[in-house]
Scaffold this motif. Sequence first.
Motif, PDB file in Angstrom:
ATOM      1  N   GLU A  56      -4.500  -4.913   9.580  1.00 17.97           N
ATOM      2  CA  GLU A  56      -3.509  -5.774   8.927  1.00 17.97           C
ATOM      3  C   GLU A  56      -4.201  -7.005   8.357  1.00 17.97           C
ATOM      4  N   SER A  57      -3.870  -7.355   7.127  1.00 17.02           N
ATOM      5  CA  SER A  57      -4.486  -8.505   6.463  1.00 17.02           C
ATOM      6  C   SER A  57      -3.660  -9.767   6.691  1.00 17.02           C
TER       7      SER A  57
ATOM      8  N   GLU B 245      -8.883  -9.542   8.517  1.00 19.52           N
ATOM      9  CA  GLU B 245      -8.111  -8.383   8.960  1.00 19.52           C
ATOM     10  C   GLU B 245      -8.195  -8.230  10.471  1.00 19.52           C
TER      11      GLU B 245
END
Length: 352
Positions: free
Chosen positions: A98-99, A94
């Motif tokens: 956000e991954s 991450e």
Amino acid sequence: MIEEKADLTVKAEKVATWEGEDVFQYVLDNGVMQVELTNYGGIIARIITPDKDGKHDNVVLALEEIPDYFTKNGPYLGAAVGRYANRIGTGSFELDGESFHLTKNNGENTLHGGSKGFGVKVWTPEVYKSDNAVGVKMTYLSVDGEEGFPGNLMTTLWMELTSDNKLKLRFESTTDKKTVVNLTNHSYFNLSGIKEDVRSHELQIFAEAITPTGPGQIPTGELLEVSGTPFDFTTPKKLGAQMDALGEGFDHNYVTKRENSTELKKIAVVKHPKSGRTMAVYSTAPGVQLYTANHVRDFAGADGKIYQPHWALCLEPEAWPDSPNKLNFPSASLAPGEQYVHEIVYEFGIEK
């Protein structure tokens, strides 16, 4: 020290085309030693150095011809590896909430940038020469989303041989989106001239801790002090004796710095007493992976040699493995407007 007058030359020859791009073989020569490179994968194909009797031998595991690297380089011999050298656990991380999901090419993990990392790309090359060095400057644009990594990452790699027998590498990268980057070289060294395994090599690593690993060789997040363990190379040790004490070969990250800095630090010294060859390694990175070619078995190399486990050692200067998932590790992130820089120096000599 090797004491001969340097005469710097560089030769370039187109040897193949790969994926529509021209692939060249370069030979850097300083009158004492020679380094063979290619713009395919930023690969160091051969390093030819003299021993204490003046006999020249190649001291890195190699394939016979440059085109062989297109399909036969499973062990990453001599390659520039990235975007992220070593492992990223679960093939994901991450950034700012956000991954990102990467190509998994090492069980459930991502190794050396995924299935098609920097070591299998054709870089754009440019030969250069200065008063005390000859080299090749290579550039590669890794586009946003390549192997799952965010951002268009532009990387320049300088690879040069100096008049005083140093092979210098310098990686510089910029991005247009926040990302992670960790670049290194993956040469397999054997200072005997690949006449025997590396158990007789003497090794010193200037590090007082390692990052211990769990399943899949992913770091636990802890640090383990090496004092009193087989991992202790703070003073010169025979590699074979330490391997016997450990009960296996090495594949471990040594902590050469506790935090990121621009300091070019001597991180290791390797000696082969019989030949007299020595190699000192310098880097600006916070870690170095020691790997003793544990998984290289019955591998057909150059000059008719069949490589076996422990016939070489890798010293891969780099960020700590799985840093994107370990908030307590030195950061491997890069933001727009910043520049990633990693310098590596291999200094060759003779000790009679």
